[in-house]
Design an enzyme around this catalytic site. Structure first.
Site, PDB file in Angstrom:
ATOM      1  N   HIS A  91       0.840  -1.195   0.000  1.00  0.00           N
ATOM      2  CA  HIS A  91       0.000   0.000   0.000  1.00  0.00           C
ATOM      3  C   HIS A  91       0.880   1.252   0.000  1.00  0.00           C
ATOM      4  CE1 HIS A  91       0.948   0.527   4.251  1.00  0.00           C
ATOM      5  NE2 HIS A  91       0.622  -0.735   4.459  1.00  0.00           N
TER       6      HIS A  91
HETATM    7  P1  TYD Z   1      -1.559  -2.588   7.677  1.00  0.00           P
HETATM    8  O1  TYD Z   1      -1.026  -1.217   7.880  1.00  0.00           O
HETATM    9  O2  TYD Z   1      -2.284  -2.877   6.399  1.00  0.00           O
HETATM   10  O3  TYD Z   1      -0.376  -3.646   7.836  1.00  0.00           O
HETATM   11  P2  TYD Z   1       0.921  -3.947   6.959  1.00  0.00           P
HETATM   12  O4  TYD Z   1       1.255  -2.724   6.149  1.00  0.00           O
HETATM   13  O5  TYD Z   1       1.945  -4.248   7.964  1.00  0.00           O
HETATM   14  O6  TYD Z   1       0.656  -5.126   6.121  1.00  0.00           O
HETATM   15  O7  TYD Z   1      -2.477  -2.963   8.926  1.00  0.00           O
HETATM   16  C1  TYD Z   1      -2.994  -4.257   9.120  1.00  0.00           C
HETATM   17  C2  TYD Z   1      -4.243  -4.138   9.972  1.00  0.00           C
HETATM   18  O8  TYD Z   1      -3.945  -3.583  11.250  1.00  0.00           O
HETATM   19  C3  TYD Z   1      -5.323  -3.248   9.343  1.00  0.00           C
HETATM   20  O9  TYD Z   1      -6.576  -3.881   9.532  1.00  0.00           O
HETATM   21  C4  TYD Z   1      -5.277  -1.994  10.157  1.00  0.00           C
HETATM   22  C5  TYD Z   1      -4.712  -2.425  11.480  1.00  0.00           C
HETATM   23  N1  TYD Z   1      -3.880  -1.372  12.092  1.00  0.00           N
HETATM   24  C6  TYD Z   1      -4.354  -0.617  13.152  1.00  0.00           C
HETATM   25  O10 TYD Z   1      -5.502  -0.788  13.604  1.00  0.00           O
HETATM   26  N2  TYD Z   1      -3.557   0.339  13.713  1.00  0.00           N
HETATM   27  C7  TYD Z   1      -2.299   0.591  13.246  1.00  0.00           C
HETATM   28  O11 TYD Z   1      -1.587   1.493  13.774  1.00  0.00           O
HETATM   29  C8  TYD Z   1      -1.813  -0.190  12.124  1.00  0.00           C
HETATM   30  C9  TYD Z   1      -0.443   0.033  11.573  1.00  0.00           C
HETATM   31  C10 TYD Z   1      -2.638  -1.159  11.598  1.00  0.00           C
END
Ligand code: TYD
Length: 140
Positions: free
Chosen positions: A54
């Site tokens: 992303h």
């Molecule tokens: P995401 O940022 O998509 O993870 P990555 O980039 O590591 O693959 O986040 C994964 C899930 O966690 C998504 O449902 C949102 C949640 N999340 C939070 O609730 N708070 C946060 O600070 C972060 C980073 C993620």
């Protein structure tokens, strides 16, 4: 101006080494070019699993491998760059609007992230085609 992969910088963080171990302190606005609003860490990543996939419209981050190693693949829609992180006293600064993937996590790897803002799902662009569309509008 929209940042490019060349604006993603490896930052050498302080390391206080003593006989009993090492400490790396990080100050917002000093070691990272933003105030730190949030800290989170990624761990228990199953073998072969990738994270990221992303971009963020506004969020800036510093990504640190505090344990083990992983790769960050950076993409600005034109150029790619792969950065291997394997030391707790180096952080990768990722400005806004960079598409990123985290790959090749070593077993037990821990990825610490310092972020410029609280979690906000509306700041995410999770679809790569949407990202390309967005950067086209951004540069018009
Ligand atoms: P995401 O940022 O998509 O993870 P990555 O980039 O590591 O693959 O986040 C994964 C899930 O966690 C998504 O449902 C949102 C949640 N999340 C939070 O609730 N708070 C946060 O600070 C972060 C980073 C993620």
């Amino acid at each position: 101006m929209r940042p490019t992969v060349n604006d993603c910088k490896l930052i050498n963080l302080p390391k206080i080494s003593e006989r009993k171990g090492a400490i790396t302190p990080i100050y917002g606005g000093e070691h990272v070019p933003f105030e730190i609003a949030r800290v989170y860490y990624l761990y228990d990543v199953p073998s072969g699993e990738n994270r990221g996939g992303h971009a963020h419209k506004e969020l800036q981050q510093l990504v640190v491998s505090v344990m083990g190693a992983f790769d960050v693949v950076l993409n600005d829609g034109h150029e790619h760059k792969r950065v291997h992180l394997d030391r707790p006293n180096y952080g990768l600064y990722i400005p806004r609007m960079i598409w990123r993937e985290l790959e090749n996590f070593s077993s037990g790897g821990i990825c610490l992230v310092l972020a410029s803002a609280p979690y906000d799902e509306t700041d995410y662009i999770r679809d790569y085609r949407e990202y390309l569309k967005y950067i086209q509008q951004d540069s018009e």
